[in-house]
Design a protein around this motif. Sequence first.
Motif, PDB file in Angstrom:
ATOM      1  N   TRP A 129       0.829  -1.211   0.000  1.00 53.56           N
ATOM      2  CA  TRP A 129       0.000   0.000   0.000  1.00 53.56           C
ATOM      3  C   TRP A 129       0.859   1.255   0.000  1.00 53.56           C
ATOM      4  O   TRP A 129       0.472   2.271  -0.564  1.00 53.56           O
ATOM      5  CB  TRP A 129      -0.946   0.007   1.199  1.00 53.56           C
ATOM      6  N   ARG A 130       2.006   1.191   0.628  1.00 52.21           N
ATOM      7  CA  ARG A 130       2.894   2.365   0.664  1.00 52.21           C
ATOM      8  C   ARG A 130       3.562   2.609  -0.681  1.00 52.21           C
ATOM      9  O   ARG A 130       3.747   3.756  -1.075  1.00 52.21           O
ATOM     10  CB  ARG A 130       3.966   2.202   1.740  1.00 52.21           C
ATOM     11  N   ARG A 131       3.939   1.529  -1.365  1.00 48.85           N
ATOM     12  CA  ARG A 131       4.705   1.694  -2.606  1.00 48.85           C
ATOM     13  C   ARG A 131       4.576   0.431  -3.439  1.00 48.85           C
ATOM     14  O   ARG A 131       5.061  -0.618  -3.057  1.00 48.85           O
ATOM     15  CB  ARG A 131       6.173   1.950  -2.260  1.00 48.85           C
ATOM     16  N   ALA A 132       3.935   0.537  -4.560  1.00 45.12           N
ATOM     17  CA  ALA A 132       3.783  -0.615  -5.465  1.00 45.12           C
ATOM     18  C   ALA A 132       3.844  -0.092  -6.889  1.00 45.12           C
ATOM     19  O   ALA A 132       3.558   1.086  -7.123  1.00 45.12           O
ATOM     20  CB  ALA A 132       2.457  -1.320  -5.187  1.00 45.12           C
ATOM     21  N   PRO A 133       4.214  -0.910  -7.831  1.00 47.94           N
ATOM     22  CA  PRO A 133       4.503  -2.333  -7.709  1.00 47.94           C
ATOM     23  C   PRO A 133       5.902  -2.579  -7.150  1.00 47.94           C
ATOM     24  O   PRO A 133       6.800  -1.755  -7.290  1.00 47.94           O
ATOM     25  CB  PRO A 133       4.390  -2.834  -9.146  1.00 47.94           C
ATOM     26  N   LEU A 134       6.046  -3.735  -6.518  1.00 47.66           N
ATOM     27  CA  LEU A 134       7.313  -4.155  -5.928  1.00 47.66           C
ATOM     28  C   LEU A 134       7.589  -5.613  -6.253  1.00 47.66           C
ATOM     29  O   LEU A 134       6.662  -6.403  -6.409  1.00 47.66           O
ATOM     30  CB  LEU A 134       7.274  -4.000  -4.405  1.00 47.66           C
ATOM     31  N   THR A 135       8.867  -5.962  -6.273  1.00 43.50           N
ATOM     32  CA  THR A 135       9.248  -7.363  -6.395  1.00 43.50           C
ATOM     33  C   THR A 135       9.216  -7.993  -5.006  1.00 43.50           C
ATOM     34  O   THR A 135       9.169  -7.288  -3.987  1.00 43.50           O
ATOM     35  CB  THR A 135      10.673  -7.496  -6.958  1.00 43.50           C
ATOM     36  N   ALA A 136       9.279  -9.314  -4.966  1.00 46.07           N
ATOM     37  CA  ALA A 136       9.317 -10.015  -3.682  1.00 46.07           C
ATOM     38  C   ALA A 136      10.550  -9.586  -2.881  1.00 46.07           C
ATOM     39  O   ALA A 136      10.471  -9.414  -1.660  1.00 46.07           O
ATOM     40  CB  ALA A 136       9.307 -11.524  -3.900  1.00 46.07           C
ATOM     41  N   ALA A 176      -2.241  -8.575  -7.074  1.00 44.79           N
ATOM     42  CA  ALA A 176      -2.017  -9.045  -8.438  1.00 44.79           C
ATOM     43  C   ALA A 176      -0.519  -9.103  -8.684  1.00 44.79           C
ATOM     44  O   ALA A 176       0.255  -8.397  -8.031  1.00 44.79           O
ATOM     45  CB  ALA A 176      -2.661  -8.089  -9.437  1.00 44.79           C
ATOM     46  N   HIS A 177      -0.134  -9.953  -9.611  1.00 43.02           N
ATOM     47  CA  HIS A 177       1.275 -10.004  -9.993  1.00 43.02           C
ATOM     48  C   HIS A 177       1.384 -10.084 -11.506  1.00 43.02           C
ATOM     49  O   HIS A 177       0.498 -10.605 -12.180  1.00 43.02           O
ATOM     50  CB  HIS A 177       1.987 -11.181  -9.335  1.00 43.02           C
ATOM     51  N   GLU A 178       2.446  -9.493 -12.009  1.00 42.01           N
ATOM     52  CA  GLU A 178       2.694  -9.535 -13.443  1.00 42.01           C
ATOM     53  C   GLU A 178       4.175  -9.799 -13.668  1.00 42.01           C
ATOM     54  O   GLU A 178       5.021  -9.343 -12.888  1.00 42.01           O
ATOM     55  CB  GLU A 178       2.266  -8.231 -14.112  1.00 42.01           C
ATOM     56  N   ALA A 179       4.459 -10.563 -14.705  1.00 42.44           N
ATOM     57  CA  ALA A 179       5.836 -10.907 -15.012  1.00 42.44           C
ATOM     58  C   ALA A 179       6.593  -9.666 -15.473  1.00 42.44           C
ATOM     59  O   ALA A 179       6.069  -8.844 -16.224  1.00 42.44           O
ATOM     60  CB  ALA A 179       5.872 -11.978 -16.091  1.00 42.44           C
ATOM     61  N   ASP A 180       7.818  -9.565 -14.987  1.00 40.58           N
ATOM     62  CA  ASP A 180       8.732  -8.502 -15.393  1.00 40.58           C
ATOM     63  C   ASP A 180      10.091  -9.169 -15.601  1.00 40.58           C
ATOM     64  O   ASP A 180      10.905  -9.230 -14.677  1.00 40.58           O
ATOM     65  CB  ASP A 180       8.807  -7.420 -14.306  1.00 40.58           C
ATOM     66  N   GLY A 181      10.262  -9.741 -16.769  1.00 40.37           N
ATOM     67  CA  GLY A 181      11.451 -10.552 -17.008  1.00 40.37           C
ATOM     68  C   GLY A 181      11.336 -11.857 -16.243  1.00 40.37           C
ATOM     69  O   GLY A 181      10.351 -12.566 -16.333  1.00 40.37           O
ATOM     70  N   ARG A 182      12.340 -12.130 -15.419  1.00 45.06           N
ATOM     71  CA  ARG A 182      12.351 -13.375 -14.631  1.00 45.06           C
ATOM     72  C   ARG A 182      11.773 -13.181 -13.229  1.00 45.06           C
ATOM     73  O   ARG A 182      11.882 -14.067 -12.391  1.00 45.06           O
ATOM     74  CB  ARG A 182      13.782 -13.884 -14.534  1.00 45.06           C
TER      75      ARG A 182
END
Length: 122
Positions: free
Chosen positions: A17-24, A56-62
């Motif tokens: 909620w503070r900052r997205a999108p983010l990787t794991a 939600a998640h979306e692919a960003d390369g690998r």
Amino acid sequence: MAERISDAEHAVMEVLWRRAPLTAIEVSDALADERNWSLQTVKTLLGRLVAKNVVAHEADGRRYLYRPLVEREDYVAGESQRLVDRLFGGRVTPLVAHLAETQQLSDKDIAEIEALLKALKS
């Protein structure tokens, strides 16, 4: 939101909620000071949140980028209503009375409550 989220999942949501999108990895790094979780734990929590349709998640390369599907304000509203319904029969007054009786309210707290009530009356 149909399924409730756990306290651990909530910690992940606060980061998103503070900052997205983010990787794991970014989520894990953001939680490092307050939680001693491995990257795998964070990935597991993200997977659960995706399965619950709140992230939600979306692919960003690998890698995947994660973003919330539920606004924080909507989540807080739902959780607040569930609390009031479950513990106080759906009435807010007993909740406020309980808080007033069991908490030491500062003059500032009381002034803010009075201002809120005045605004609600207008």
